[in-house]
Design a protein around this motif. Structure first.
Motif, PDB file in Angstrom:
ATOM      1  N   ASN A 135      -5.495   3.214  -2.311  1.00  0.00           N
ATOM      2  CA  ASN A 135      -5.851   4.259  -1.802  1.00  0.00           C
ATOM      3  C   ASN A 135      -4.650   4.617  -0.881  1.00  0.00           C
ATOM      4  N   HIS A 136      -3.721   3.595  -0.772  1.00  0.00           N
ATOM      5  CA  HIS A 136      -2.556   3.163   0.406  1.00  0.00           C
ATOM      6  C   HIS A 136      -2.976   4.032   1.656  1.00  0.00           C
ATOM      7  N   GLU A 137      -3.996   3.049   2.523  1.00  0.00           N
ATOM      8  CA  GLU A 137      -4.719   2.533   3.325  1.00  0.00           C
ATOM      9  C   GLU A 137      -3.873   1.292   3.755  1.00  0.00           C
ATOM     10  N   GLY A 138      -2.728   1.231   4.450  1.00  0.00           N
ATOM     11  CA  GLY A 138      -1.720  -0.228   4.991  1.00  0.00           C
ATOM     12  C   GLY A 138      -2.457  -1.013   5.549  1.00  0.00           C
ATOM     13  N   ALA A 161       1.005  -0.993   0.348  1.00  0.00           N
ATOM     14  CA  ALA A 161       0.331  -0.122  -0.178  1.00  0.00           C
ATOM     15  C   ALA A 161       1.016   1.708   0.158  1.00  0.00           C
ATOM     16  N   THR A 162       1.728   1.126   1.110  1.00  0.00           N
ATOM     17  CA  THR A 162       3.032   2.240   0.562  1.00  0.00           C
ATOM     18  C   THR A 162       3.996   2.153  -0.302  1.00  0.00           C
ATOM     19  N   THR A 163       4.328   0.870  -1.122  1.00  0.00           N
ATOM     20  CA  THR A 163       5.522   1.052  -2.194  1.00  0.00           C
ATOM     21  C   THR A 163       4.933   0.821  -3.813  1.00  0.00           C
TER      22      THR A 163
END
Lengths: 229, 229
Positions: free
Chosen positions: A195-198, A101-103
DNA sequence: AAACAACAAATTGTCGACAATATAACTTGA
DNA sequence: TCAAGTTATATTGTCGACAATTTGTTGTTT
Protein backbone atom coordinates in the motif's frame (compact mmCIF):
# COMPACT_ATOMS: atom_id res chain seq x y z
CA UNK A 1 43.09 -31.21 7.86
CA UNK A 2 41.13 -29.31 5.27
CA UNK A 3 37.90 -29.67 7.18
CA UNK A 4 35.67 -27.70 4.82
CA UNK A 5 35.22 -28.00 1.12
CA UNK A 6 37.32 -25.20 -0.21
CA UNK A 7 35.15 -22.77 -2.14
CA UNK A 8 37.11 -21.65 -5.17
CA UNK A 9 37.72 -17.95 -4.95
CA UNK A 10 40.11 -15.48 -6.45
CA UNK A 11 42.28 -15.16 -3.40
CA UNK A 12 43.23 -17.34 -0.47
CA UNK A 13 42.50 -14.58 1.97
CA UNK A 14 38.86 -14.34 0.86
CA UNK A 15 38.45 -18.10 1.00
CA UNK A 16 39.77 -18.30 4.51
CA UNK A 17 37.72 -15.35 5.67
CA UNK A 18 34.59 -17.05 4.35
CA UNK A 19 35.46 -20.40 5.89
CA UNK A 20 36.36 -18.85 9.23
CA UNK A 21 33.11 -16.89 9.24
CA UNK A 22 31.12 -20.07 8.67
CA UNK A 23 33.13 -21.96 11.26
CA UNK A 24 32.49 -19.30 13.86
CA UNK A 25 28.81 -18.78 13.06
CA UNK A 26 28.17 -22.51 13.17
CA UNK A 27 30.14 -22.94 16.35
CA UNK A 28 32.90 -25.15 14.99
CA UNK A 29 35.21 -22.61 16.53
CA UNK A 30 33.68 -22.04 19.96
CA UNK A 31 32.88 -18.58 21.22
CA UNK A 32 35.50 -16.95 23.37
CA UNK A 33 38.19 -19.27 22.10
CA UNK A 34 41.56 -17.95 21.05
CA UNK A 35 42.52 -17.85 17.38
CA UNK A 36 45.97 -19.37 17.09
CA UNK A 37 47.59 -18.23 13.88
CA UNK A 38 50.15 -21.05 13.58
CA UNK A 39 47.52 -23.68 14.35
CA UNK A 40 44.93 -22.37 11.91
CA UNK A 41 47.54 -21.85 9.20
CA UNK A 42 48.55 -25.48 9.53
CA UNK A 43 44.93 -26.65 9.55
CA UNK A 44 44.05 -24.85 6.36
CA UNK A 45 47.42 -25.48 4.80
CA UNK A 46 48.27 -21.86 4.14
CA UNK A 47 50.80 -19.37 5.42
CA UNK A 48 50.08 -16.79 8.07
CA UNK A 49 49.98 -13.87 5.64
CA UNK A 50 46.56 -14.35 4.06
CA UNK A 51 45.29 -15.79 7.33
CA UNK A 52 46.08 -12.56 9.12
CA UNK A 53 44.30 -10.55 6.45
CA UNK A 54 41.28 -12.76 6.93
CA UNK A 55 41.38 -12.18 10.68
CA UNK A 56 41.50 -8.42 10.15
CA UNK A 57 38.42 -8.80 7.99
CA UNK A 58 36.65 -10.82 10.69
CA UNK A 59 37.47 -8.11 13.18
CA UNK A 60 35.67 -5.66 10.92
CA UNK A 61 32.66 -7.97 10.91
CA UNK A 62 32.70 -7.99 14.69
CA UNK A 63 33.19 -11.75 14.86
CA UNK A 64 36.53 -11.56 16.65
CA UNK A 65 38.31 -9.04 18.82
CA UNK A 66 42.00 -8.44 18.46
CA UNK A 67 44.58 -7.20 20.92
CA UNK A 68 47.99 -6.08 19.77
CA UNK A 69 50.74 -8.61 20.46
CA UNK A 70 48.24 -10.91 22.08
CA UNK A 71 46.00 -12.15 19.31
CA UNK A 72 42.40 -12.62 18.29
CA UNK A 73 39.51 -14.15 20.19
CA UNK A 74 36.12 -15.21 18.96
CA UNK A 75 33.50 -12.92 20.45
CA UNK A 76 31.63 -14.09 23.50
CA UNK A 77 27.89 -13.91 22.98
CA UNK A 78 26.02 -12.18 25.75
CA UNK A 79 22.60 -10.70 26.24
CA UNK A 80 23.65 -7.07 26.24
CA UNK A 81 25.49 -7.29 22.93
CA UNK A 82 22.57 -9.16 21.43
CA UNK A 83 20.15 -6.45 22.51
CA UNK A 84 22.49 -3.76 21.19
CA UNK A 85 22.80 -5.52 17.87
CA UNK A 86 19.08 -6.03 17.50
CA UNK A 87 18.41 -2.39 18.35
CA UNK A 88 20.63 -1.42 15.46
CA UNK A 89 18.92 -3.95 13.29
CA UNK A 90 15.59 -2.48 14.30
CA UNK A 91 16.63 0.96 13.15
CA UNK A 92 18.17 -0.24 9.91
CA UNK A 93 15.60 -2.77 8.81
CA UNK A 94 12.86 -0.39 9.82
CA UNK A 95 14.36 2.10 7.42
CA UNK A 96 14.71 -0.61 4.78
CA UNK A 97 11.00 -1.42 5.09
CA UNK A 98 10.14 2.26 4.80
CA UNK A 99 12.19 2.60 1.64
CA UNK A 100 10.85 -0.63 0.20
CA UNK A 101 7.34 0.76 0.54
CA UNK A 102 8.12 3.26 -2.19
CA UNK A 103 10.61 1.35 -4.33
CA UNK A 104 9.55 -2.29 -4.38
CA UNK A 105 8.20 -3.17 -7.84
CA UNK A 106 4.77 -4.76 -8.12
CA UNK A 107 6.02 -8.11 -9.35
CA UNK A 108 8.43 -8.47 -6.48
CA UNK A 109 5.59 -7.71 -4.09
CA UNK A 110 3.63 -10.53 -5.70
CA UNK A 111 6.63 -12.82 -5.39
CA UNK A 112 6.81 -12.09 -1.69
CA UNK A 113 3.09 -12.73 -1.24
CA UNK A 114 3.65 -16.06 -2.97
CA UNK A 115 6.52 -16.78 -0.60
CA UNK A 116 4.36 -16.08 2.42
CA UNK A 117 1.59 -18.28 0.98
CA UNK A 118 4.10 -21.07 0.73
CA UNK A 119 5.09 -20.57 4.34
CA UNK A 120 1.43 -20.63 5.28
CA UNK A 121 0.94 -23.90 3.43
CA UNK A 122 3.93 -25.42 5.18
CA UNK A 123 2.53 -24.44 8.55
CA UNK A 124 -1.01 -25.61 7.76
CA UNK A 125 0.37 -28.99 6.80
CA UNK A 126 2.29 -28.93 10.07
CA UNK A 127 5.39 -29.91 8.20
CA UNK A 128 8.79 -28.37 8.23
CA UNK A 129 8.16 -25.76 10.85
CA UNK A 130 11.87 -25.41 11.15
CA UNK A 131 12.18 -24.43 7.49
CA UNK A 132 9.77 -21.55 7.86
CA UNK A 133 11.50 -20.45 11.02
CA UNK A 134 15.02 -20.37 9.69
CA UNK A 135 15.48 -20.10 5.96
CA UNK A 136 12.07 -18.65 5.25
CA UNK A 137 12.40 -15.95 7.83
CA UNK A 138 15.74 -14.82 6.47
CA UNK A 139 14.44 -14.94 2.93
CA UNK A 140 11.66 -12.51 3.69
CA UNK A 141 13.87 -10.06 5.52
CA UNK A 142 16.67 -10.19 2.97
CA UNK A 143 14.34 -9.50 0.08
CA UNK A 144 12.89 -6.46 1.78
CA UNK A 145 16.38 -5.22 2.51
CA UNK A 146 17.34 -5.61 -1.12
CA UNK A 147 14.17 -3.88 -2.22
CA UNK A 148 15.23 -0.80 -0.28
CA UNK A 149 17.55 0.02 -3.15
CA UNK A 150 20.05 1.53 -0.73
CA UNK A 151 23.37 -0.10 -1.60
CA UNK A 152 25.10 0.95 1.61
CA UNK A 153 22.25 -0.28 3.74
CA UNK A 154 22.18 -3.59 1.88
CA UNK A 155 25.89 -4.12 2.35
CA UNK A 156 25.85 -3.26 6.03
CA UNK A 157 22.90 -5.48 6.86
CA UNK A 158 23.63 -8.48 4.68
CA UNK A 159 27.42 -8.58 4.72
CA UNK A 160 28.29 -7.19 8.11
CA UNK A 161 25.46 -7.54 10.58
CA UNK A 162 23.81 -10.76 9.52
CA UNK A 163 26.77 -12.96 10.41
CA UNK A 164 26.45 -11.97 14.05
CA UNK A 165 22.67 -12.14 13.96
CA UNK A 166 22.72 -15.66 12.56
CA UNK A 167 25.22 -16.56 15.25
CA UNK A 168 22.86 -15.43 17.98
CA UNK A 169 19.95 -17.30 16.50
CA UNK A 170 21.90 -20.49 16.01
CA UNK A 171 23.36 -20.57 19.47
CA UNK A 172 20.08 -20.02 21.21
CA UNK A 173 17.66 -22.66 20.04
CA UNK A 174 14.71 -20.31 19.98
CA UNK A 175 11.89 -22.77 20.36
CA UNK A 176 9.89 -20.03 21.96
CA UNK A 177 9.25 -18.30 18.69
CA UNK A 178 5.79 -18.79 17.26
CA UNK A 179 6.11 -19.20 13.48
CA UNK A 180 2.44 -18.44 12.95
CA UNK A 181 2.69 -15.14 14.78
CA UNK A 182 5.82 -14.27 12.82
CA UNK A 183 4.04 -15.08 9.60
CA UNK A 184 1.15 -12.81 10.53
CA UNK A 185 3.59 -10.01 11.19
CA UNK A 186 5.35 -10.62 7.90
CA UNK A 187 2.03 -10.40 6.13
CA UNK A 188 1.15 -7.13 7.83
CA UNK A 189 4.51 -5.66 6.87
CA UNK A 190 4.10 -6.73 3.28
CA UNK A 191 0.59 -5.27 3.19
CA UNK A 192 1.95 -1.94 4.31
CA UNK A 193 4.65 -2.07 1.65
CA UNK A 194 2.11 -3.01 -1.02
CA UNK A 195 0.00 0.00 0.00
CA UNK A 196 3.07 2.25 -0.12
CA UNK A 197 2.63 3.14 3.54
CA UNK A 198 6.23 3.74 4.50
CA UNK A 199 5.51 4.95 8.01
CA UNK A 200 3.46 1.90 8.81
CA UNK A 201 5.90 -0.51 7.21
CA UNK A 202 8.71 0.89 9.32
CA UNK A 203 6.64 0.75 12.49
CA UNK A 204 5.58 -2.84 11.92
CA UNK A 205 9.08 -3.99 10.99
CA UNK A 206 10.45 -2.42 14.13
CA UNK A 207 7.86 -4.11 16.29
CA UNK A 208 8.50 -7.39 14.58
CA UNK A 209 12.22 -7.25 15.24
CA UNK A 210 11.76 -5.92 18.74
CA UNK A 211 9.52 -8.86 19.52
CA UNK A 212 12.06 -11.32 18.13
CA UNK A 213 14.71 -9.63 20.24
CA UNK A 214 12.65 -10.04 23.42
CA UNK A 215 12.09 -13.70 22.70
CA UNK A 216 15.79 -14.22 22.16
CA UNK A 217 16.52 -12.43 25.39
CA UNK A 218 14.23 -14.75 27.31
CA UNK A 219 15.79 -17.77 25.66
CA UNK A 220 19.28 -16.57 26.55
CA UNK A 221 18.37 -15.89 30.15
CA UNK A 222 16.79 -19.28 30.42
CA UNK A 223 19.87 -20.91 28.91
CA UNK A 224 22.12 -18.97 31.25
CA UNK A 225 20.22 -19.96 34.38
CA UNK A 226 20.09 -23.56 33.20
CA UNK A 227 23.83 -23.55 32.71
CA UNK A 228 24.49 -22.21 36.18
CA UNK A 229 22.28 -24.81 37.79
CA UNK B 1 58.85 10.83 2.81
CA UNK B 2 57.18 10.41 6.17
CA UNK B 3 54.65 13.10 5.43
CA UNK B 4 52.64 12.78 8.64
CA UNK B 5 53.76 12.79 12.20
CA UNK B 6 53.73 9.14 13.09
CA UNK B 7 51.33 8.54 15.93
CA UNK B 8 52.90 6.04 18.26
CA UNK B 9 50.77 2.98 18.39
CA UNK B 10 51.19 -0.63 19.35
CA UNK B 11 51.38 -1.92 15.81
CA UNK B 12 52.53 -0.59 12.47
CA UNK B 13 49.38 -1.79 10.79
CA UNK B 14 47.18 0.33 13.04
CA UNK B 15 49.38 3.36 12.55
CA UNK B 16 49.24 3.09 8.81
CA UNK B 17 45.50 2.46 8.79
CA UNK B 18 45.01 5.63 10.82
CA UNK B 19 47.32 7.70 8.65
CA UNK B 20 45.80 6.40 5.45
CA UNK B 21 42.32 7.16 6.76
CA UNK B 22 43.31 10.73 7.50
CA UNK B 23 45.07 11.11 4.18
CA UNK B 24 42.00 9.93 2.31
CA UNK B 25 39.46 11.92 4.33
CA UNK B 26 41.51 15.08 3.93
CA UNK B 27 42.07 14.48 0.26
CA UNK B 28 45.83 14.06 0.33
CA UNK B 29 45.15 10.87 -1.52
CA UNK B 30 42.62 11.95 -4.14
CA UNK B 31 39.35 10.11 -4.60
CA UNK B 32 39.30 7.46 -7.26
CA UNK B 33 43.07 7.18 -7.25
CA UNK B 34 44.79 3.83 -7.18
CA UNK B 35 46.54 2.63 -4.07
CA UNK B 36 49.96 1.38 -5.09
CA UNK B 37 51.32 -0.96 -2.47
CA UNK B 38 55.02 -0.68 -3.39
CA UNK B 39 54.79 3.10 -3.62
CA UNK B 40 53.00 3.57 -0.30
CA UNK B 41 55.25 1.09 1.43
CA UNK B 42 58.27 3.10 0.32
CA UNK B 43 56.64 6.39 1.33
CA UNK B 44 55.90 5.23 4.84
CA UNK B 45 59.09 3.22 5.12
CA UNK B 46 57.41 -0.08 5.94
CA UNK B 47 56.99 -3.40 4.24
CA UNK B 48 53.92 -4.47 2.33
CA UNK B 49 52.69 -6.85 5.02
CA UNK B 50 51.24 -4.42 7.54
CA UNK B 51 50.30 -2.08 4.71
CA UNK B 52 48.07 -4.73 3.20
CA UNK B 53 46.41 -5.35 6.55
CA UNK B 54 45.73 -1.64 6.79
CA UNK B 55 44.17 -1.65 3.33
CA UNK B 56 41.92 -4.55 4.28
CA UNK B 57 40.81 -2.48 7.25
CA UNK B 58 40.11 0.54 5.05
CA UNK B 59 38.02 -1.66 2.81
CA UNK B 60 35.93 -2.55 5.84
CA UNK B 61 35.48 1.16 6.52
CA UNK B 62 34.27 1.66 2.97
CA UNK B 63 37.07 4.09 2.16
CA UNK B 64 38.59 1.95 -0.59
CA UNK B 65 37.34 -0.79 -2.86
CA UNK B 66 39.54 -3.76 -3.65
CA UNK B 67 39.58 -6.07 -6.64
CA UNK B 68 41.49 -9.32 -6.53
CA UNK B 69 44.79 -9.21 -8.39
CA UNK B 70 44.15 -5.63 -9.40
CA UNK B 71 44.40 -3.61 -6.23
CA UNK B 72 42.67 -0.99 -4.16
CA UNK B 73 41.12 2.29 -5.20
CA UNK B 74 39.98 5.19 -3.10
CA UNK B 75 36.22 5.48 -3.33
CA UNK B 76 34.75 7.98 -5.74
CA UNK B 77 32.32 10.29 -4.01
CA UNK B 78 28.99 10.66 -5.74
CA UNK B 79 25.57 11.96 -4.87
CA UNK B 80 23.80 8.61 -4.73
CA UNK B 81 26.27 7.08 -2.28
CA UNK B 82 26.11 10.21 -0.17
CA UNK B 83 22.33 10.00 0.00
CA UNK B 84 22.48 6.30 0.82
CA UNK B 85 24.99 6.92 3.58
CA UNK B 86 22.99 9.74 5.10
CA UNK B 87 19.83 7.67 5.01
CA UNK B 88 21.60 5.07 7.10
CA UNK B 89 22.89 7.77 9.36
CA UNK B 90 19.38 9.10 9.72
CA UNK B 91 18.11 5.72 10.90
CA UNK B 92 21.03 5.12 13.25
CA UNK B 93 21.39 8.55 14.81
CA UNK B 94 17.64 8.81 15.08
CA UNK B 95 17.75 5.66 17.16
CA UNK B 96 20.68 7.04 19.15
CA UNK B 97 18.69 10.16 19.99
CA UNK B 98 15.73 8.02 21.04
CA UNK B 99 17.92 5.97 23.35
CA UNK B 100 19.69 9.03 24.71
CA UNK B 101 16.32 10.44 25.74
CA UNK B 102 16.06 7.71 28.36
CA UNK B 103 19.70 7.12 29.27
CA UNK B 104 21.46 10.47 29.20
CA UNK B 105 22.31 11.57 32.74
CA UNK B 106 21.21 15.00 33.93
CA UNK B 107 24.70 16.44 34.24
CA UNK B 108 25.60 15.44 30.70
CA UNK B 109 22.42 17.14 29.51
CA UNK B 110 23.56 20.28 31.27
CA UNK B 111 26.97 19.97 29.68
CA UNK B 112 25.35 19.83 26.28
CA UNK B 113 23.21 22.86 27.00
CA UNK B 114 26.38 24.67 27.96
CA UNK B 115 27.98 23.57 24.72
CA UNK B 116 25.07 24.93 22.72
CA UNK B 117 25.22 28.19 24.66
CA UNK B 118 28.85 28.48 23.68
CA UNK B 119 27.95 27.95 20.07
CA UNK B 120 25.27 30.60 20.38
CA UNK B 121 27.78 33.04 21.82
CA UNK B 122 30.20 32.36 19.00
CA UNK B 123 27.50 33.04 16.46
CA UNK B 124 26.22 36.18 18.19
CA UNK B 125 29.73 37.57 18.16
CA UNK B 126 29.86 36.67 14.50
CA UNK B 127 33.18 35.08 15.08
CA UNK B 128 34.41 31.70 14.14
CA UNK B 129 31.36 30.51 12.29
CA UNK B 130 33.49 27.82 10.84
CA UNK B 131 34.22 26.38 14.24
CA UNK B 132 30.59 25.97 15.09
CA UNK B 133 29.89 24.45 11.74
CA UNK B 134 32.57 21.82 11.81
CA UNK B 135 33.95 20.83 15.16
CA UNK B 136 30.98 21.96 17.17
CA UNK B 137 28.50 20.14 15.01
CA UNK B 138 30.37 16.88 15.32
CA UNK B 139 30.78 17.36 19.05
CA UNK B 140 27.05 17.59 19.59
CA UNK B 141 26.26 14.58 17.47
CA UNK B 142 29.04 12.45 18.91
CA UNK B 143 27.99 13.11 22.47
CA UNK B 144 24.42 12.10 21.77
CA UNK B 145 25.65 8.96 20.09
CA UNK B 146 27.75 8.10 23.10
CA UNK B 147 24.85 8.84 25.43
CA UNK B 148 22.84 6.15 23.67
CA UNK B 149 24.76 3.60 25.69
CA UNK B 150 24.60 1.14 22.81
CA UNK B 151 28.18 -0.02 22.30
CA UNK B 152 27.53 -1.52 18.88
CA UNK B 153 25.79 1.58 17.65
CA UNK B 154 28.59 3.78 18.97
CA UNK B 155 31.24 1.74 17.23
CA UNK B 156 29.42 1.63 13.93
CA UNK B 157 28.67 5.34 13.84
CA UNK B 158 31.90 6.74 15.22
CA UNK B 159 34.47 4.29 13.91
CA UNK B 160 32.99 3.15 10.64
CA UNK B 161 30.52 5.63 9.23
CA UNK B 162 31.95 8.94 10.33
CA UNK B 163 35.09 8.66 8.23
CA UNK B 164 33.02 8.65 5.07
CA UNK B 165 30.65 11.31 6.38
CA UNK B 166 33.51 13.65 7.19
CA UNK B 167 34.89 12.97 3.74
CA UNK B 168 31.67 14.10 2.12
CA UNK B 169 31.48 17.24 4.23
CA UNK B 170 35.07 18.17 3.60
CA UNK B 171 34.97 17.69 -0.13
CA UNK B 172 31.85 19.74 -0.59
CA UNK B 173 32.42 23.12 0.93
CA UNK B 174 28.93 23.39 2.28
CA UNK B 175 28.59 27.13 2.53
CA UNK B 176 24.90 26.70 2.09
CA UNK B 177 24.39 25.42 5.60
CA UNK B 178 22.94 27.92 8.02
CA UNK B 179 24.67 27.52 11.38
CA UNK B 180 21.90 29.36 13.19
CA UNK B 181 19.24 27.04 11.84
CA UNK B 182 21.38 24.04 12.75
CA UNK B 183 21.81 25.40 16.25
CA UNK B 184 18.06 25.83 16.65
CA UNK B 185 17.57 22.25 15.61
CA UNK B 186 20.22 21.04 18.01
CA UNK B 187 18.49 22.88 20.78
CA UNK B 188 15.13 21.33 19.93
CA UNK B 189 16.68 17.86 19.92
CA UNK B 190 18.31 18.43 23.26
CA UNK B 191 15.05 19.74 24.71
CA UNK B 192 13.32 16.55 23.64
CA UNK B 193 16.07 14.46 25.23
CA UNK B 194 15.92 16.49 28.43
CA UNK B 195 12.18 15.85 28.59
CA UNK B 196 12.72 12.15 27.97
CA UNK B 197 10.62 12.28 24.85
CA UNK B 198 12.26 9.55 22.82
CA UNK B 199 9.80 9.63 19.93
CA UNK B 200 10.24 13.34 19.46
CA UNK B 201 14.00 13.24 19.82
CA UNK B 202 14.22 10.60 17.12
CA UNK B 203 11.90 12.52 14.82
CA UNK B 204 13.81 15.77 15.22
CA UNK B 205 17.19 14.13 14.77
CA UNK B 206 16.00 12.48 11.61
CA UNK B 207 14.69 15.74 10.21
CA UNK B 208 17.91 17.46 11.15
CA UNK B 209 20.05 14.93 9.32
CA UNK B 210 17.68 14.74 6.39
CA UNK B 211 17.93 18.48 6.02
CA UNK B 212 21.72 18.40 6.11
CA UNK B 213 21.63 15.68 3.50
CA UNK B 214 19.49 17.76 1.16
CA UNK B 215 21.83 20.73 1.52
CA UNK B 216 24.80 18.54 0.73
CA UNK B 217 23.00 17.17 -2.29
CA UNK B 218 22.41 20.66 -3.63
CA UNK B 219 26.03 21.59 -3.02
CA UNK B 220 27.22 18.48 -4.85
CA UNK B 221 24.97 19.08 -7.81
CA UNK B 222 26.13 22.64 -7.99
CA UNK B 223 29.74 21.56 -7.83
CA UNK B 224 29.15 18.94 -10.49
CA UNK B 225 27.52 21.34 -12.91
CA UNK B 226 30.24 23.91 -12.26
CA UNK B 227 32.90 21.31 -13.03
CA UNK B 228 31.30 20.33 -16.33
CA UNK B 229 31.05 23.92 -17.42
C1' DA C 1 54.02 -20.71 51.45
C1' DA C 2 53.73 -16.54 48.82
C1' DA C 3 55.65 -13.03 46.14
C1' DC C 4 58.88 -11.49 43.18
C1' DA C 5 62.60 -11.82 39.62
C1' DA C 6 64.88 -14.02 35.93
C1' DC C 7 64.65 -17.01 32.34
C1' DA C 8 62.52 -19.97 28.57
C1' DA C 9 59.05 -20.99 25.24
C1' DA C 10 55.63 -19.73 22.24
C1' DT C 11 53.04 -16.35 19.67
C1' DT C 12 52.44 -12.18 17.23
C1' DG C 13 54.42 -8.46 14.19
C1' DT C 14 57.41 -7.42 10.38
C1' DC C 15 60.30 -8.18 6.57
C1' DG C 16 62.26 -9.54 2.00
C1' DA C 17 61.83 -12.80 -1.77
C1' DC C 18 59.27 -15.65 -4.99
C1' DA C 19 54.96 -16.98 -7.69
C1' DA C 20 50.78 -15.73 -10.06
C1' DT C 21 48.11 -12.44 -12.33
C1' DA C 22 47.08 -8.28 -14.78
C1' DT C 23 48.49 -4.26 -17.41
C1' DA C 24 51.37 -2.16 -20.92
C1' DA C 25 54.24 -2.34 -24.91
C1' DC C 26 55.39 -4.38 -28.99
C1' DT C 27 54.95 -7.16 -33.11
C1' DT C 28 52.54 -9.19 -36.79
C1' DG C 29 48.94 -9.75 -40.07
C1' DA C 30 45.02 -8.18 -42.63
C1' DT D 1 45.83 2.04 -40.08
C1' DC D 2 43.74 -0.93 -37.06
C1' DA D 3 43.07 -5.41 -34.75
C1' DA D 4 44.59 -9.23 -32.63
C1' DG D 5 48.12 -11.91 -30.66
C1' DT D 6 52.47 -12.06 -28.09
C1' DT D 7 55.91 -10.65 -25.19
C1' DA D 8 57.59 -7.79 -21.37
C1' DT D 9 56.92 -5.26 -17.28
C1' DA D 10 54.87 -4.17 -13.09
C1' DT D 11 51.76 -5.21 -9.36
C1' DT D 12 49.39 -8.19 -6.41
C1' DG D 13 49.20 -12.64 -3.71
C1' DT D 14 51.73 -15.92 -0.98
C1' DC D 15 55.41 -17.84 1.50
C1' DG D 16 59.12 -18.76 4.97
C1' DA D 17 62.24 -16.58 8.20
C1' DC D 18 63.54 -13.23 11.66
C1' DA D 19 62.48 -9.70 15.41
C1' DA D 20 59.65 -8.14 19.22
C1' DT D 21 56.46 -9.05 22.72
C1' DT D 22 53.85 -11.75 25.76
C1' DT D 23 53.03 -15.76 28.54
C1' DG D 24 54.44 -19.63 31.28
C1' DT D 25 58.05 -21.66 34.16
C1' DT D 26 61.60 -21.96 37.31
C1' DG D 27 64.20 -20.43 41.03
C1' DT D 28 65.14 -17.37 44.74
C1' DT D 29 64.07 -14.61 48.74
C1' DT D 30 61.40 -13.16 52.66
Amino acid sequence: MNNLISIKSATLSEDIAQQLTNAIVQGHIPQGSKISEPELAKQYGISRGPLREAIVKLEGLGLVTRTANVGARVIQLNTQDMLDTFTMREALEGMAARLAATTMPADEINNLYALLDKHQAHLDANQDEHYVQQGGNDDFHLRIIHASGNAKLIRLLTEELYAVIRMYRRHTSDQRSDPRQALREHKAILDAIANHEGDLAELLMRRHISRASKLLEQAMHQAASAASR
